[in-house]
Scaffold this motif. Sequence first.
Motif, PDB file in Angstrom:
ATOM      1  N   GLN A 217       9.489   2.676   0.021  1.00 47.47           N
ATOM      2  CA  GLN A 217       8.409   1.693   0.161  1.00 47.47           C
ATOM      3  C   GLN A 217       8.365   1.135   1.587  1.00 47.47           C
TER       4      GLN A 217
ATOM      5  N   LYS B  14       5.084   1.456   3.759  1.00 47.24           N
ATOM      6  CA  LYS B  14       4.237   0.275   3.904  1.00 47.24           C
ATOM      7  C   LYS B  14       4.785  -0.776   4.861  1.00 47.24           C
TER       8      LYS B  14
ATOM      9  N   TYR C 102       7.194  -2.832   3.949  1.00 47.62           N
ATOM     10  CA  TYR C 102       7.755  -3.878   3.096  1.00 47.62           C
ATOM     11  C   TYR C 102       8.091  -3.280   1.736  1.00 47.62           C
TER      12      TYR C 102
ATOM     13  N   LEU D 194       8.570  -4.174  -2.593  1.00 38.08           N
ATOM     14  CA  LEU D 194       8.277  -5.070  -3.714  1.00 38.08           C
ATOM     15  C   LEU D 194       9.421  -5.029  -4.717  1.00 38.08           C
TER      16      LEU D 194
ATOM     17  N   VAL E 123       8.959  -9.985  -2.541  1.00 39.71           N
ATOM     18  CA  VAL E 123       8.506  -9.026  -1.540  1.00 39.71           C
ATOM     19  C   VAL E 123       9.287  -9.333  -0.261  1.00 39.71           C
TER      20      VAL E 123
ATOM     21  N   ARG F 159       0.781  -8.534  -8.149  1.00 35.02           N
ATOM     22  CA  ARG F 159       0.942  -7.355  -7.294  1.00 35.02           C
ATOM     23  C   ARG F 159       0.033  -7.448  -6.062  1.00 35.02           C
ATOM     24  N   LYS F 160      -1.209  -7.849  -6.268  1.00 34.16           N
ATOM     25  CA  LYS F 160      -2.160  -7.971  -5.152  1.00 34.16           C
ATOM     26  C   LYS F 160      -1.670  -9.018  -4.145  1.00 34.16           C
TER      27      LYS F 160
ATOM     28  N   ASP G  22       1.305  -7.662  -2.183  1.00 33.93           N
ATOM     29  CA  ASP G  22       0.912  -6.732  -1.127  1.00 33.93           C
ATOM     30  C   ASP G  22       0.367  -7.492   0.088  1.00 33.93           C
ATOM     31  N   SER G  23      -0.417  -8.520  -0.155  1.00 33.37           N
ATOM     32  CA  SER G  23      -0.950  -9.326   0.939  1.00 33.37           C
ATOM     33  C   SER G  23       0.180 -10.012   1.716  1.00 33.37           C
TER      34      SER G  23
ATOM     35  N   GLY H 204       3.339  -9.095   1.729  1.00 31.44           N
ATOM     36  CA  GLY H 204       4.150  -8.048   2.343  1.00 31.44           C
ATOM     37  C   GLY H 204       3.575  -7.590   3.673  1.00 31.44           C
ATOM     38  N   GLN H 205       2.257  -7.437   3.723  1.00 28.45           N
ATOM     39  CA  GLN H 205       1.617  -7.037   4.982  1.00 28.45           C
ATOM     40  C   GLN H 205       1.831  -8.097   6.058  1.00 28.45           C
TER      41      GLN H 205
END
Length: 94
Positions: free
Chosen positions: A17, A21, A23, A25, A37, A63-64, A67-68, A70-71
């Motif tokens: 991961q 990406k 990052y 999760l 994360v 999850r969404k 991801d935000s 993590g970015q």
Amino acid sequence: HKHWAEIKDKIEDGIRQCRKKGYVLSIASWRTDINGVAAPLIYPAGMPALALACGAPARLLSRKTMDSIGQRLNLIAQTIQNELHRRTNISDGR
């Protein structure tokens, strides 16, 4: 350790991961009610690796959202790493 195979699989998945990406999760991994994360923070010159992380109750960290976050953690980690490398190069006279 009797759970080593499962732990090793999770570590390897986390590495994949991070490579893909920037990052990783953790969804209900250690506790089913907590998600997290994290992004790696690699210091120059072989210093220990650290992580920038966010954890929260699973109901608040979808999850969404993960991801935000993590970015953003990845961008922050990259900024810190770049500055550390820049300062290290300056102090070394490079």
